[in-house]
Design a protein around this motif. Structure first.
Motif, PDB file in Angstrom:
ATOM      1  N   LEU A 364      23.344  42.348  23.895  1.00  0.00           N
ATOM      2  CA  LEU A 364      22.862  41.997  22.562  1.00  0.00           C
ATOM      3  C   LEU A 364      21.674  42.847  22.114  1.00  0.00           C
ATOM      4  O   LEU A 364      21.192  42.687  20.987  1.00  0.00           O
ATOM      5  CB  LEU A 364      22.463  40.518  22.534  1.00  0.00           C
ATOM      6  N   SER A 365      21.208  43.751  22.986  1.00  0.00           N
ATOM      7  CA  SER A 365      19.983  44.506  22.683  1.00  0.00           C
ATOM      8  C   SER A 365      20.216  46.014  22.658  1.00  0.00           C
ATOM      9  O   SER A 365      19.268  46.789  22.829  1.00  0.00           O
ATOM     10  CB  SER A 365      18.892  44.162  23.715  1.00  0.00           C
ATOM     11  N   GLU A 366      21.452  46.417  22.437  1.00  0.00           N
ATOM     12  CA  GLU A 366      21.752  47.851  22.428  1.00  0.00           C
ATOM     13  C   GLU A 366      21.036  48.572  21.285  1.00  0.00           C
ATOM     14  O   GLU A 366      20.853  49.782  21.328  1.00  0.00           O
ATOM     15  CB  GLU A 366      23.268  48.066  22.330  1.00  0.00           C
ATOM     16  N   ASP A 367      20.624  47.815  20.249  1.00  0.00           N
ATOM     17  CA  ASP A 367      19.938  48.429  19.101  1.00  0.00           C
ATOM     18  C   ASP A 367      18.413  48.381  19.239  1.00  0.00           C
ATOM     19  O   ASP A 367      17.689  48.814  18.337  1.00  0.00           O
ATOM     20  CB  ASP A 367      20.343  47.702  17.809  1.00  0.00           C
ATOM     21  N   ASN A 368      17.908  47.870  20.363  1.00  0.00           N
ATOM     22  CA  ASN A 368      16.462  47.734  20.566  1.00  0.00           C
ATOM     23  C   ASN A 368      16.050  48.501  21.822  1.00  0.00           C
ATOM     24  O   ASN A 368      16.314  48.071  22.948  1.00  0.00           O
ATOM     25  CB  ASN A 368      16.092  46.249  20.692  1.00  0.00           C
ATOM     26  N   GLN A 369      15.389  49.627  21.616  1.00  0.00           N
ATOM     27  CA  GLN A 369      15.055  50.508  22.735  1.00  0.00           C
ATOM     28  C   GLN A 369      14.050  49.866  23.690  1.00  0.00           C
ATOM     29  O   GLN A 369      14.134  50.042  24.901  1.00  0.00           O
ATOM     30  CB  GLN A 369      14.498  51.839  22.203  1.00  0.00           C
ATOM     31  N   VAL A 370      13.084  49.094  23.139  1.00  0.00           N
ATOM     32  CA  VAL A 370      12.059  48.474  23.995  1.00  0.00           C
ATOM     33  C   VAL A 370      12.694  47.499  24.971  1.00  0.00           C
ATOM     34  O   VAL A 370      12.400  47.515  26.177  1.00  0.00           O
ATOM     35  CB  VAL A 370      10.999  47.766  23.121  1.00  0.00           C
ATOM     36  N   GLY A 409       7.728  36.903  20.188  1.00  0.00           N
ATOM     37  CA  GLY A 409       7.114  36.189  19.084  1.00  0.00           C
ATOM     38  C   GLY A 409       7.655  36.593  17.730  1.00  0.00           C
ATOM     39  O   GLY A 409       7.567  35.828  16.765  1.00  0.00           O
ATOM     40  N   LYS A 410       8.214  37.802  17.627  1.00  0.00           N
ATOM     41  CA  LYS A 410       8.726  38.309  16.345  1.00  0.00           C
ATOM     42  C   LYS A 410      10.228  38.067  16.161  1.00  0.00           C
ATOM     43  O   LYS A 410      10.747  38.251  15.055  1.00  0.00           O
ATOM     44  CB  LYS A 410       8.456  39.816  16.244  1.00  0.00           C
ATOM     45  N   GLU A 411      10.919  37.682  17.237  1.00  0.00           N
ATOM     46  CA  GLU A 411      12.375  37.511  17.167  1.00  0.00           C
ATOM     47  C   GLU A 411      12.747  36.305  16.311  1.00  0.00           C
ATOM     48  O   GLU A 411      12.118  35.250  16.371  1.00  0.00           O
ATOM     49  CB  GLU A 411      12.961  37.309  18.578  1.00  0.00           C
ATOM     50  N   LYS A 412      13.796  36.476  15.519  1.00  0.00           N
ATOM     51  CA  LYS A 412      14.340  35.348  14.758  1.00  0.00           C
ATOM     52  C   LYS A 412      15.120  34.447  15.707  1.00  0.00           C
ATOM     53  O   LYS A 412      15.585  34.896  16.751  1.00  0.00           O
ATOM     54  CB  LYS A 412      15.255  35.873  13.651  1.00  0.00           C
ATOM     55  N   PRO A 413      15.284  33.176  15.350  1.00  0.00           N
ATOM     56  CA  PRO A 413      16.002  32.253  16.258  1.00  0.00           C
ATOM     57  C   PRO A 413      17.494  32.610  16.361  1.00  0.00           C
ATOM     58  O   PRO A 413      18.300  32.187  15.542  1.00  0.00           O
ATOM     59  CB  PRO A 413      15.793  30.884  15.608  1.00  0.00           C
ATOM     60  N   THR A 414      17.828  33.410  17.332  1.00  0.00           N
ATOM     61  CA  THR A 414      19.201  33.845  17.586  1.00  0.00           C
ATOM     62  C   THR A 414      19.507  33.683  19.066  1.00  0.00           C
ATOM     63  O   THR A 414      18.642  33.286  19.854  1.00  0.00           O
ATOM     64  CB  THR A 414      19.403  35.324  17.195  1.00  0.00           C
ATOM     65  N   ARG A 415      20.739  34.011  19.427  1.00  0.00           N
ATOM     66  CA  ARG A 415      21.130  33.976  20.837  1.00  0.00           C
ATOM     67  C   ARG A 415      20.267  34.946  21.644  1.00  0.00           C
ATOM     68  O   ARG A 415      19.890  34.652  22.777  1.00  0.00           O
ATOM     69  CB  ARG A 415      22.621  34.346  20.956  1.00  0.00           C
TER      70      ARG A 415
END
Length: 462
Positions: A364-370, A409-415
């Motif tokens: 689910l994080s392939e678009d987030n390099q960090v 802290g910045k993530e929207k409420p998602t899986r």
């Protein structure tokens, strides 16, 4: 044929070009219509009347009746029939790829995936015959024609021995001994199941390059047929379990133990439902649209199942497609759906361990390099733990937490946030545990100075 009485066949409005083959009663020529603008190529089966007896005339009439009745993509088509004083002419569909016997000889052994596609075509034709209560009685590679040498379509031909099975009155040898069912060779009562045995021999020969009872003489063949030795499937080339299971089911000497037509058509190796056809792509497209809808709605388990079902139709659709550009585009789409189906299988898996959570977070994080880099560091930390490099593992976990906590802290409420929170909680606990262990390891243990006197029963500690 007696050459002294043989008359050259001639048919009005047709030009004969070359002889394709000949048998006891007939010769087949390649021909084309004179009047046809596009010079339609056809095959003309020429049967000399003087060679026919009562039985062969009955067989010929039945062959014409069957070919006029059965119109199927895998049965050679009869366009018309004519006659003159010397010949009866069957004007038929031309197949430019020769027959299956020649194809097997040229390839020596055919790959299983190709054999399976061929078998599906043969089975679909036999099913239509079976539905009309017709038995071919002479199924063999020589009677299975190929439309071309490139991506050939198979067509069952030569219905000279075919019968409406309920009309069998006498049980005589019909067809070629090598492909003949044991009950027919041994002059026992037989029925439509003789075709199933022949299909088994064709399947075996296509896979392994020779028939299971290949013999020099009819006597040798009869001896092998009467033997109680089981039929063995060669170990090479390797075949799938479904393929082996079908071979053993078809090649049963006892017709009562042989697989039934119903079970043959439903067998997973035959799988007529997914036979390459023009219907495969529309079915695949319809199912994949439902899969995408379920995917977007978050019903991951249902989406994974639908993607997998769609792929089962996409693969034969690729085989059926002749346009190379369209074929390549379909392959690309199928690869994407396969990858998504695999991802969804992982994502829909219940999270029971941190590893499950981490695998799903990675997808689910392939678009987030960090996050992607943090996950890689977690794997490195685990490897360090495994090698007892606990300080290195602690440093990595600390750095990962420093990177992930601000993102959480910045993530929207998602899986993804749910999984990220779970992973951070686990890493905090794990890091604290390692820190405690490392701090214990750093404590210097003062070894007591033990002095032993000569008396063995006493000691003093300073």
């Amino acid at each position: 044929i007696n050459k002294t009485t043989y008359v050259t066949p001639k048919l009005k409005d047709f030009v004969f070009t070359e002889k394709l083959g000949s048998g006891t009663y007939a010769t087949v020529y390649k021909a084309y219509r004179k009047s046809c603008e596009h010079r339609q190529v056809i095959a003309v089966k020429c049967i000399q009347k003087s060679n026919l007896n009562r039985v062969s005339i009955e067989n010929l009439l039945l062959e014409i009746e069957i070919l006029k009745q059965i119109k199927h993509e895998h049965v050679v088509e009869l366009f018309d029939f004519q006659w003159d004083d010397s010949f009866i002419y069957l004007i038929m569909e031309y197949c430019g790829g020769g027959d299956l016997s020649g194809f097997i000889q040229s390839k020596r052994m055919i790959p299983e995936y190709t054999v399976r596609r061929f078998l599906q075509q043969i089975a679909s034709a036999v099913k239509v015959l079976h539905d009309h209560n017709i038995s071919h009685m002479d199924l063999k590679p020589q009677n299975i024609l190929l439309t071309s040498n490139y991506q050939p379509v198979l067509k069952i031909a030569d219905f000279g021995f075919a019968q409406h099975i309920e009309s069998v009155q006498e049980y005589s040898l019909r067809g070629s001994p090598l492909y003949m069912a044991p009950e027919m060779i041994l002059m026992k009562k037989y029925d439509a199941k003789v075709d199933l045995w022949s299909i088994g021999v064709i399947l075996y020969e296509s896979l392994f390059g020779e028939a299971p009872f290949a013999s020099r003489t009819l006597e040798d063949l009869e001896a092998k047929i009467q033997s109680q030795d089981p039929i063995l499937v060669p170990r090479t080339p390797q075949t799938s379990n479904d393929c082996k299971n079908l071979l053993y089911g078809l090649l049963r000497r006892d017709p009562d133990q042989r697989i039934s037509f119903e079970d043959f058509f439903a067998h997973p190796f035959v799988d007529l439902e997914h036979k390459p056809s023009q219907d495969c792509l529309p079915k695949a497209t319809e199912i994949v649209m439902s899969a995408v809808a379920s995917d977007r709605a978050g019903d991951l388990a249902k989406a994974a199942k639908l993607y997998s079902e769609a792929i089962e139709y996409f693969v034969p659709a690729i085989y059926y497609e002749n346009d190379q550009l369209k074929k390549a585009a379909l392959r690309t789409r199928v690869t994407e759906y396969c990858n998504r189906a695999e991802q969804l299988k992982i994502l829909s898996k219940p999270v029971t361990t941190p590893t499950d959570s981490l695998e799903q977070l990675k997808l689910l994080s392939e678009d987030n390099q960090v996050i992607t880099e943090a996950i890689q560091m977690i794997f490195e930390a685990r490897k360090a733990e495994k090698n007892d490099k606990f300080q290195q593992a602690l440093d990595l976990y600390t750095e990962v937490l420093g990177n992930l906590i601000p993102i959480l802290g910045k993530e929207k409420p998602t899986r993804r946030k749910e999984l990220l929170h779970s992973q951070v909680q686990f890493l905090l606990t794990r890091a604290e545990s390692i820190r405690s262990y490392v701090s214990v390891q750093e404590i210097e243990i003062q070894q007591p100075n033990v002095q032993v006197e000569n008396k063995p029963t006493k000691c003093s500690i300073s």
